[in-house]
Design a protein around this motif. Structure first.
Motif, PDB file in Angstrom:
ATOM      1  N   GLN A 286       0.828  -1.202   0.000  1.00  0.00           N
ATOM      2  CA  GLN A 286       0.000   0.000   0.000  1.00  0.00           C
ATOM      3  C   GLN A 286       0.867   1.258   0.000  1.00  0.00           C
ATOM      4  N   ASN A 287       1.900   1.250   0.844  1.00  0.00           N
ATOM      5  CA  ASN A 287       2.780   2.417   0.905  1.00  0.00           C
ATOM      6  C   ASN A 287       3.624   2.551  -0.349  1.00  0.00           C
ATOM      7  N   TYR A 288       4.178   1.435  -0.816  1.00  0.00           N
ATOM      8  CA  TYR A 288       5.051   1.454  -1.992  1.00  0.00           C
ATOM      9  C   TYR A 288       4.300   1.995  -3.214  1.00  0.00           C
ATOM     10  N   ALA A 289       3.043   1.585  -3.353  1.00  0.00           N
ATOM     11  CA  ALA A 289       2.281   1.971  -4.545  1.00  0.00           C
ATOM     12  C   ALA A 289       1.730   3.386  -4.476  1.00  0.00           C
ATOM     13  N   THR A 290       1.519   3.919  -3.264  1.00  0.00           N
ATOM     14  CA  THR A 290       0.833   5.219  -3.143  1.00  0.00           C
ATOM     15  C   THR A 290       1.728   6.363  -2.707  1.00  0.00           C
ATOM     16  N   SER A 291       2.919   6.073  -2.187  1.00  0.00           N
ATOM     17  CA  SER A 291       3.767   7.143  -1.656  1.00  0.00           C
ATOM     18  C   SER A 291       4.131   8.160  -2.742  1.00  0.00           C
ATOM     19  N   PRO A 292       3.911   9.462  -2.467  1.00  0.00           N
ATOM     20  CA  PRO A 292       4.305  10.491  -3.436  1.00  0.00           C
ATOM     21  C   PRO A 292       5.815  10.490  -3.699  1.00  0.00           C
TER      22      PRO A 292
END
Length: 460
Positions: free
Chosen positions: A274-280
């Protein structure tokens, strides 16, 4: 192939549950474990999505690693929960432990939803967050063993895999519920609103879920195996001491079986994908909502494969089903990041769905496998402690390790190698074990249960 027959379904007649009782127990364990894992997973999701910014904002550029570290901290306290629950569960029964762990988890989760942020109370915010996460870890460490033993020890000998898959579905169902609620809140409170208050609602909803879980669990009967032990006054007086005196090697091997599944599973349940795909700041920068919905969809495939794997293990045996699962899991690991890195949400879902197929086959049979490994009088301690140690070796710091590997190497190749290595560890540990599908679980058969399931050993 399993060599089960009718003579091996040896639940004591005096305590034999009828079909309605068995269904009620499975339903209660599914509801309870779903609530427990919903609570556990929304923390991991929030750690990947918001905690770095709101609880670790003043702690520099490593705030994401620190946030993921709090996910792992709870695992360090799972053995404490497992030791306490195992000792008390082998002495006083499975049911009472399940009630206590459910309440502890829910209270900790609800309080997290009320915590002030770093901007409000400074360093006290992450300190309180870690303390509540520790309580979650203690609760999770005690929950699993009681839930799976209630299901498996109530089950007919020829259907333990299917019945044991019931509480195992609490993980994908908890993932489905947690990611679905988070995705819904991302729609209701987008952008800054999600950071300010949207993330809190899923935590506060835990109060309602606890009440439902408590109501359902209080109506089930105690495990028939423990009921017979209590009737004969054969409850173990020092179950943990007996466990490690005679079964240390078995505990380690069983823990490694789970570690192989857990490290891979925490790519989603630990919030890393989730973080890897959404982090700006990351390479993809995808919108939060679609990614959370993709994770929600993959929870459905995980749920289905978990149930199927439990049923298959009743036909093929636990060991054969696991070997098939490790092969499927390795294929999923190798395909995951190539699909995720396309930046296409549909392909991201495909990667997660393929991964969860293998995860289901290395998780669905686990309840029956573990229950059949340990003697009746110390079974709660054995399954709980093996599970807790496996969780530390596998999933505890998997998201943090993955983040550190990408930060150090600039690519996901190292993460793929790490997950493939953990899958092979699980496969090797499985190959060390004999298949004990259908072994009698009652106290009349402790001598047979004491024979080591580890190849090459006749006694533990």
């Amino acid at each position: 192939m399993s060599t089960m027959n009718d003579s091996r379904d040896l639940t004591p007649p005096a305590h034999s549950p009828d079909l309605a009782d068995r269904r009620r127990v499975v339903f209660a364990t599914v509801i309870g474990t779903t609530v427990e894992w919903y609570d556990f997973f929304i923390y991991a999701f929030a750690a990947g999505l918001v905690f770095g910014e709101i609880f670790f904002a003043g702690l520099g550029e490593n705030r994401l690693l620190l946030s993921f570290a709090t996910v792992g901290v709870s695992f360090l306290f799972r053995p404490l929960g497992a030791f306490l629950a195992g000792h008390l569960g082998d002495r006083y029964g499975r049911k009472v432990i399940l009630m206590v762990t459910l309440i502890l988890m829910g209270l900790a989760t609800s309080l997290i939803g009320l915590l002030p942020t770093y901007a409000t109370i400074g360093v006290a915010a992450p300190v309180l967050l870690v303390l509540l996460r520790i309580i979650q870890g203690v609760s999770a460490g005690g929950e699993w063993g009681g839930a799976v033993l209630m299901a498996v020890e109530h089950a007919p000998g020829r259907r333990r895999g299917l019945f044991g898959a019931g509480p195992q579905t609490g993980v994908p169902l908890g993932l489905l519920l947690a990611s679905g609620v988070m995705a819904l809140m991302a729609m209701i409170a987008p952008g800054d609103a999600f950071l300010e208050w949207g993330w809190r609602i899923p935590f506060l909803l835990s109060v309602v879920l606890i009440l439902v879980g408590y109501y359902v669990r209080r109506k089930v009967e105690e495990s028939p195996v423990f009921a017979e032990l209590a009737e004969r006054k054969q409850e173990a007086q020092m179950p943990i001491l007996r466990l490690f005196r005679r079964h240390t090697v078995l505990v380690v091997v069983a823990a490694l079986v789970f570690a192989g599944n857990n490290a891979v599973g925490y790519m989603t349940t630990g919030g890393y994908i989730q973080n890897y795909a959404t982090s700006p700041e990351g390479p993809l920068g995808l919108d939060r909502g679609p990614v959370l919905w993709a994770v929600t969809g993959s929870a459905v495939t995980w749920l289905i494969s978990t149930i199927i794997a439990g049923a298959v293990s009743d036909r093929l045996g636990r060991r054969t089903t696991y070997v098939l699962g490790w092969i499927l899991q390795l294929v999923g690991v190798l395909a995951l990041f190539p699909l995720v890195n396309t930046g296409d949400v549909g392909l991201l879902f495909a990667g997660l769905a393929l991964l969860t197929l293998g995860l289901g086959f290395t998780y669905g049979p686990q309840a029956a496998l573990y229950a059949e490994l340990f003697p009746a009088s110390i079974r709660f301690s054995g399954v709980s402690i093996s599970y807790a140690i496996g969780a530390i070796a596998g999933g505890a710091f998997a998201p943090m390790i993955a983040a550190a590997l990408v930060q150090a190497t600039g690519s996901t190749t190292a993460v793929t190698l790490y997950l493939a290595g953990m899958t092979l560890v699980g496969l090797l540990a499985t190959l060390v074990l004999r298949d004990r599908s259908g072994i009698p679980l009652g106290p009349d058969h402790e001598a047979e249960q004491q024979v080591s399931p580890i190849r090459g050993l006749s006694k533990v």
